[in-house]
Design an enzyme around this catalytic site. Structure first.
Site, PDB file in Angstrom:
ATOM      1  N   GLY A 140       0.801  -1.218   0.000  1.00 15.06           N
ATOM      2  CA  GLY A 140       0.000   0.000   0.000  1.00 15.06           C
ATOM      3  C   GLY A 140       0.833   1.266   0.000  1.00 15.06           C
TER       4      GLY A 140
ATOM      5  N   ASP B 247      -1.452   8.620  -6.555  1.00 15.77           N
ATOM      6  CA  ASP B 247      -0.155   7.962  -6.378  1.00 15.77           C
ATOM      7  C   ASP B 247       0.852   8.412  -7.433  1.00 15.77           C
ATOM      8  OD1 ASP B 247      -1.644   6.691  -4.510  1.00 15.77           O
ATOM      9  OD2 ASP B 247      -1.699   4.759  -5.521  1.00 15.77           O
TER      10      ASP B 247
HETATM   11  C1  GLA Z   1      -4.826   3.508  -4.263  1.00 16.31           C
HETATM   12  C2  GLA Z   1      -5.065   4.234  -5.575  1.00 16.31           C
HETATM   13  C3  GLA Z   1      -5.206   5.740  -5.367  1.00 16.31           C
HETATM   14  C4  GLA Z   1      -6.220   6.057  -4.274  1.00 16.31           C
HETATM   15  C5  GLA Z   1      -5.965   5.205  -3.024  1.00 16.31           C
HETATM   16  C6  GLA Z   1      -7.044   5.366  -1.995  1.00 16.31           C
HETATM   17  O1  GLA Z   1      -3.588   3.853  -3.726  1.00 16.31           O
HETATM   18  O2  GLA Z   1      -4.011   3.988  -6.475  1.00 16.31           O
HETATM   19  O3  GLA Z   1      -5.562   6.358  -6.578  1.00 16.31           O
HETATM   20  O4  GLA Z   1      -7.529   5.896  -4.742  1.00 16.31           O
HETATM   21  O5  GLA Z   1      -5.849   3.830  -3.324  1.00 16.31           O
HETATM   22  O6  GLA Z   1      -7.073   6.655  -1.496  1.00 16.31           O
END
Ligand code: GLA
Length: 392
Positions: A128, A176
């Site tokens: 994550g 991200d």
């Molecule tokens: C992942 C996705 C992001 C965002 C997050 C939750 O990391 O890639 O675009 O939606 O989850 O905030």
């Protein structure tokens, strides 16, 4: 201490040189990220507050005479593709991120030469922390540098997001890729995911950021993630019968949702409630950060976690356990899960000097359902992606 960005790049350069017999022409690197607050708001046109971290992926790159992309020869990740035949693999593979970026660069009118590449990095995978965005951005910056292309960074971030949609099958938002591209050392980034207007917000001195990895791999993440997106879209469709001007949950205020909640089924209502209140929390948390009010910022982190747990249902018992352990430790302002959820990492904002105590508490008190151990460390906020040529 994690190895510096320079040393990650040097590792990629030396592995490249060892395996291809000549030094690379360029090296690029891009960081993973944490999100301080603003979760699952980006694909609802809302606000986010991420920071790039001191964990990065580097790509060393050099030209080839043919039309092939050759990656990491002599390692378990050995792979090779023709630039004229780049498709998503049938069974998802790490190379999809690289081939996706190369393919989209070409589709958008940028001819590429064949390339040798060596990828090396220390962003934990499946935790994550956006190892995929780091790989996409490092690849994009490496190929842009090698081919002498000029592409504005915002466009590069969007191209990498598209690669994730089309080659990795996750309909992610822009957060991200954007932060991995444009992060700034010791600053969080307030990003408006609709206009893509952003501002770097300084992290006040005297705080430390602890990252705690649950060790729970995010197996369901792809399908559940895409389902959350659909539930939000359903909410917008239904709410727009009474609020005709809205295009996304970003356009709905907590009061409006409160008044109209009877229109929605319980699941969609909870999803919408999270997104609408989370957007509001981001705005308030930036105000708190600017005022140096870390107690308020921390409270908003806890509220965010609760909302993700109860209303968005993307937390898990391990993430909740970490947040509870943090809440009982000295010097902690706040804690929450970070990223998509379903496992992965939680973050904890701690007063300087108290991080070691929090780490010890997490190491001693945490145990995953299947016996996972926590991996806990202090993280600092770093710069976004970069690339440089290497004198031959
Ligand atoms: C992942 C996705 C992001 C965002 C997050 C939750 O990391 O890639 O675009 O939606 O989850 O905030």
């Amino acid at each position: 201490m994690s190895p510096s960005r320079d040393s990650i790049e040097l590792q990629a350069i030396s592995a490249y040189t060892k395996h291809f017999g000549v030094p690379p022409r360029a090296v690029a690197s891009a960081p993973g990220r944490v999100n301080l607050i603003g979760e699952h708001t980006d694909y609802n046109d809302g606000y986010v507050l991420p920071g790039a971290i001191d964990r990065a992926t580097a790509v060393a790159v050099g030209p080839r005479d043919d039309d092939r992309l050759v990656m990491n020869p002599g390692s378990a990740q050995d792979a090779s593709f023709s630039l004229s035949r780049l498709y998503p693999s049938e069974r998802r593979a790490w190379t999809d991120y690289l081939t996706g970026v190369a393919s989209l660069l070409q589709v958008r009118g940028n001819p590429l030469c064949g390339a040798n590449m060596f990828v090396y990095g220390n962003v934990p995978r499946g935790a994550g922390l956006s190892s995929s965005a780091a790989l996409e951005l490092a690849t994009a910056f490496a190929l842009i540098e090698l081919n002498g292309l000029t592409i504005p960074p915002v466009e590069t971030a969007r191209l990498c997001q598209q690669a994730e949609h089309e080659f990795a099958g996750v309909k992610c938002g822009i957060m991200d890729q954007f932060i991995s591209c444009l992060g700034r050392k010791n600053h969080a980034m307030l990003l408006d995911c609709r206009s893509l207007v952003y501002e770097h917000v300084p992290i006040p001195p005297g705080v430390e950021l602890v990252v705690c990895d649950t060790g729970v791999k995010r197996a369901l993440a792809g399908s559940e993630y895409n389902r959350r997106r659909e539930e939000c879209n359903t909410g917008v469709r239904i709410l727009s019968s009474k609020l005709p001007g809205i295009a996304a949950l970003r356009d709905v205020s907590p009061d409006q949702l409160h008044d109209l909640q009877g229109l929605l089924d319980p699941v969609v209502r909870r999803r919408c409630m999270h997104v609408v209140t989370e957007n509001d929390r981001v705005v308030r948390s930036v105000r708190a950060l600017r005022a140096g009010d870390l107690a308020e910022f921390g409270k908003l982190m806890y509220d965010s976690h609760l909302s993700l747990r109860r209303d968005y249902e993307v937390s898990c018992p391990e993430l909740d356990m970490i947040v509870d352990l943090c809440a009982g430790a000295d010097g902690v302002y706040g804690a929450r899960m970070t990223g998509a959820g379903f496992g992965g990492c939680a973050i904890c904002l701690v007063k300087e000097g108290f991080a070691e105590g929090v780490i010890a508490r997490l190491n001693a008190g945490y145990h995953g359902k299947s016996g996972e151990k926590a991996t806990v460390y202090i993280c600092s906020i770093d710069d976004g992606a970069r690339a440089r040529g290497i004198p031959q």
